[in-house]
Design a protein around this motif. Sequence first.
Motif, PDB file in Angstrom:
ATOM      1  N   THR A  81       1.099  73.256  43.377  1.00 34.35           N
ATOM      2  CA  THR A  81       1.549  72.659  42.122  1.00 34.35           C
ATOM      3  C   THR A  81       0.368  72.390  41.215  1.00 34.35           C
ATOM      4  O   THR A  81      -0.782  72.296  41.657  1.00 34.35           O
ATOM      5  CB  THR A  81       2.300  71.346  42.388  1.00 34.35           C
ATOM      6  OG1 THR A  81       1.443  70.445  43.100  1.00 34.35           O
ATOM      7  CG2 THR A  81       3.551  71.597  43.215  1.00 34.35           C
ATOM      8  N   ASP A  82       0.682  72.257  39.911  1.00 32.51           N
ATOM      9  CA  ASP A  82      -0.365  71.936  38.958  1.00 32.51           C
ATOM     10  C   ASP A  82      -0.540  70.417  38.875  1.00 32.51           C
ATOM     11  O   ASP A  82       0.053  69.667  39.666  1.00 32.51           O
ATOM     12  CB  ASP A  82      -0.049  72.533  37.587  1.00 32.51           C
ATOM     13  CG  ASP A  82       1.258  71.995  36.997  1.00 32.51           C
ATOM     14  OD1 ASP A  82       1.767  70.957  37.471  1.00 32.51           O
ATOM     15  OD2 ASP A  82       1.777  72.615  36.050  1.00 32.51           O
ATOM     16  N   ALA A  83      -1.347  69.966  37.931  1.00 27.70           N
ATOM     17  CA  ALA A  83      -1.643  68.533  37.823  1.00 27.70           C
ATOM     18  C   ALA A  83      -0.412  67.704  37.473  1.00 27.70           C
ATOM     19  O   ALA A  83      -0.388  66.492  37.701  1.00 27.70           O
ATOM     20  CB  ALA A  83      -2.724  68.315  36.758  1.00 27.70           C
ATOM     21  N   PHE A  84       0.634  68.366  36.970  1.00 26.83           N
ATOM     22  CA  PHE A  84       1.860  67.662  36.593  1.00 26.83           C
ATOM     23  C   PHE A  84       2.951  67.787  37.661  1.00 26.83           C
ATOM     24  O   PHE A  84       4.089  67.395  37.437  1.00 26.83           O
ATOM     25  CB  PHE A  84       2.378  68.214  35.261  1.00 26.83           C
ATOM     26  CG  PHE A  84       1.407  68.050  34.127  1.00 26.83           C
ATOM     27  CD1 PHE A  84       1.264  66.832  33.471  1.00 26.83           C
ATOM     28  CD2 PHE A  84       0.596  69.113  33.730  1.00 26.83           C
ATOM     29  CE1 PHE A  84       0.361  66.682  32.423  1.00 26.83           C
ATOM     30  CE2 PHE A  84      -0.308  68.972  32.698  1.00 26.83           C
ATOM     31  CZ  PHE A  84      -0.435  67.752  32.040  1.00 26.83           C
ATOM     32  N   GLY A  85       2.583  68.372  38.819  1.00 26.11           N
ATOM     33  CA  GLY A  85       3.552  68.508  39.899  1.00 26.11           C
ATOM     34  C   GLY A  85       4.490  69.685  39.766  1.00 26.11           C
ATOM     35  O   GLY A  85       5.446  69.804  40.537  1.00 26.11           O
ATOM     36  N   ARG A  86       4.220  70.577  38.817  1.00 26.47           N
ATOM     37  CA  ARG A  86       5.078  71.739  38.638  1.00 26.47           C
ATOM     38  C   ARG A  86       4.621  72.877  39.551  1.00 26.47           C
ATOM     39  O   ARG A  86       3.418  73.131  39.671  1.00 26.47           O
ATOM     40  CB  ARG A  86       5.036  72.199  37.181  1.00 26.47           C
ATOM     41  CG  ARG A  86       5.613  71.193  36.190  1.00 26.47           C
ATOM     42  CD  ARG A  86       5.378  71.611  34.753  1.00 26.47           C
ATOM     43  NE  ARG A  86       3.949  71.701  34.445  1.00 26.47           N
ATOM     44  CZ  ARG A  86       3.455  71.769  33.214  1.00 26.47           C
ATOM     45  NH1 ARG A  86       4.291  71.771  32.175  1.00 26.47           N
ATOM     46  NH2 ARG A  86       2.158  71.848  33.013  1.00 26.47           N
ATOM     47  N   ALA A  87       5.596  73.539  40.177  1.00 24.59           N
ATOM     48  CA  ALA A  87       5.269  74.635  41.094  1.00 24.59           C
ATOM     49  C   ALA A  87       4.637  75.799  40.336  1.00 24.59           C
ATOM     50  O   ALA A  87       5.112  76.190  39.270  1.00 24.59           O
ATOM     51  CB  ALA A  87       6.524  75.093  41.816  1.00 24.59           C
ATOM     52  N   LEU A  88       3.559  76.330  40.889  1.00 31.49           N
ATOM     53  CA  LEU A  88       2.886  77.483  40.298  1.00 31.49           C
ATOM     54  C   LEU A  88       3.376  78.758  40.965  1.00 31.49           C
ATOM     55  O   LEU A  88       3.859  78.739  42.105  1.00 31.49           O
ATOM     56  CB  LEU A  88       1.373  77.354  40.481  1.00 31.49           C
ATOM     57  CG  LEU A  88       0.703  76.195  39.739  1.00 31.49           C
ATOM     58  CD1 LEU A  88      -0.749  76.073  40.166  1.00 31.49           C
ATOM     59  CD2 LEU A  88       0.806  76.389  38.230  1.00 31.49           C
ATOM     60  N   PRO A  89       3.277  79.908  40.283  1.00 33.84           N
ATOM     61  CA  PRO A  89       3.652  81.177  40.911  1.00 33.84           C
ATOM     62  C   PRO A  89       2.870  81.397  42.205  1.00 33.84           C
ATOM     63  O   PRO A  89       1.713  80.978  42.325  1.00 33.84           O
ATOM     64  CB  PRO A  89       3.282  82.216  39.852  1.00 33.84           C
ATOM     65  CG  PRO A  89       3.315  81.471  38.557  1.00 33.84           C
ATOM     66  CD  PRO A  89       2.852  80.092  38.877  1.00 33.84           C
ATOM     67  N   VAL A  90       3.519  82.067  43.157  1.00 27.95           N
ATOM     68  CA  VAL A  90       2.904  82.277  44.467  1.00 27.95           C
ATOM     69  C   VAL A  90       1.563  82.978  44.346  1.00 27.95           C
ATOM     70  O   VAL A  90       0.602  82.666  45.060  1.00 27.95           O
ATOM     71  CB  VAL A  90       3.852  83.094  45.372  1.00 27.95           C
ATOM     72  CG1 VAL A  90       3.166  83.441  46.694  1.00 27.95           C
ATOM     73  CG2 VAL A  90       5.126  82.313  45.626  1.00 27.95           C
TER      74      VAL A  90
END
Length: 358
Positions: A109-118
């Motif tokens: 995840t990024d700094a905002f808790g959003r899942a990043l692409p694999v």
Amino acid sequence: MVAVASRTRASKSRRVVREPASGIKPINLALQGGGAHGAFAWGVLDTLLADERVAFEAVSATSAGAMNAVVLADALTEGGREHARERLAAFWRAIADAGKTWSPVRPVTDAFGRALPVEQSPFYWMFETMIRVFSPYQLNPLNFNPLRTVLEKHVDFERLRATEGLNVHLCATNVETGKPRIFNRDELTVDAVLASACLPFLFQTIEIEGQRYWDGGYIGNPAIFPLIYGSKSCDVVIVHINPIVRRGVPKTAPEILNRINEISFNSSLMREMRAIAFVTKLIDSGTVDEARMKRMLVHSIRADEVMTSHSVASKLSPDWEFLCKLKGSGEATAAHWLRDHFADVGHRSTVDLQEEFL
């Protein structure tokens, strides 16, 4: 709304079939493989199961499609359509849970808790590097496969073999001969499913009766010919996982590998579709008597625009949120297909075979 591929439309077939008295239309299913992207087919199956106007006669499947197929067939035998929907959901939940422990590809995840692409995960690139250098015989000498445990828990293979119901045909590739091996319902075991899903960079070959097998996607993704020879229904509904069309020329190394993967895993299906198109042309021209050759009515549940938004790396992602997103895409695409093309089932192809494959 997820749109079905724009090229899907009625062909020029002259075949006219009388509606079944019950109003229920039998179809054959052809389920492609594609790792975690098989959750798209889960959504398609969930929508078809909810529509009681559709009956399933047979299913031909490969890899992740093979897993969907055996769960579907066993659940229908045990408890019917609603039970099958529940069992498929439980199976994919178990896949996600097993992935939390065993998957080498962990979501980040990024700094905002959003899942990043694999493909942005360092775990993925570490794993990719390792499997290009070391074989599964070195990385996994004990040949541990968490899919075995999940399948054994969610499918009663002994009951499946001993009972009648949905005809199941699973495709695997014979490593030594390069020929397809079709496992039918009375031959189904957990090893047969794992053979159909045995990616050679990840797993050691599966041995069955002295023969060694890899993923069936290399030779039949899925194989259509068992549905031609082994089913009364002429209608084949192909549930596509690997996009056929991807606009633009790939230029980066990951983009090139991604497109190679898609083309490779569609090549066997394209060959069979060309053969069906050729036979259909012979029948339509009167060159061959329709009584001697079986006319196949081909349908396609396909969402290339959706599937091209997911890279080949995401086929290894067991993230539950991602799987549910794919399921939702499958549900929407299947609902769109039913609305537009249910009336065509039993009457005509809704894929223009000439334009698509010849």
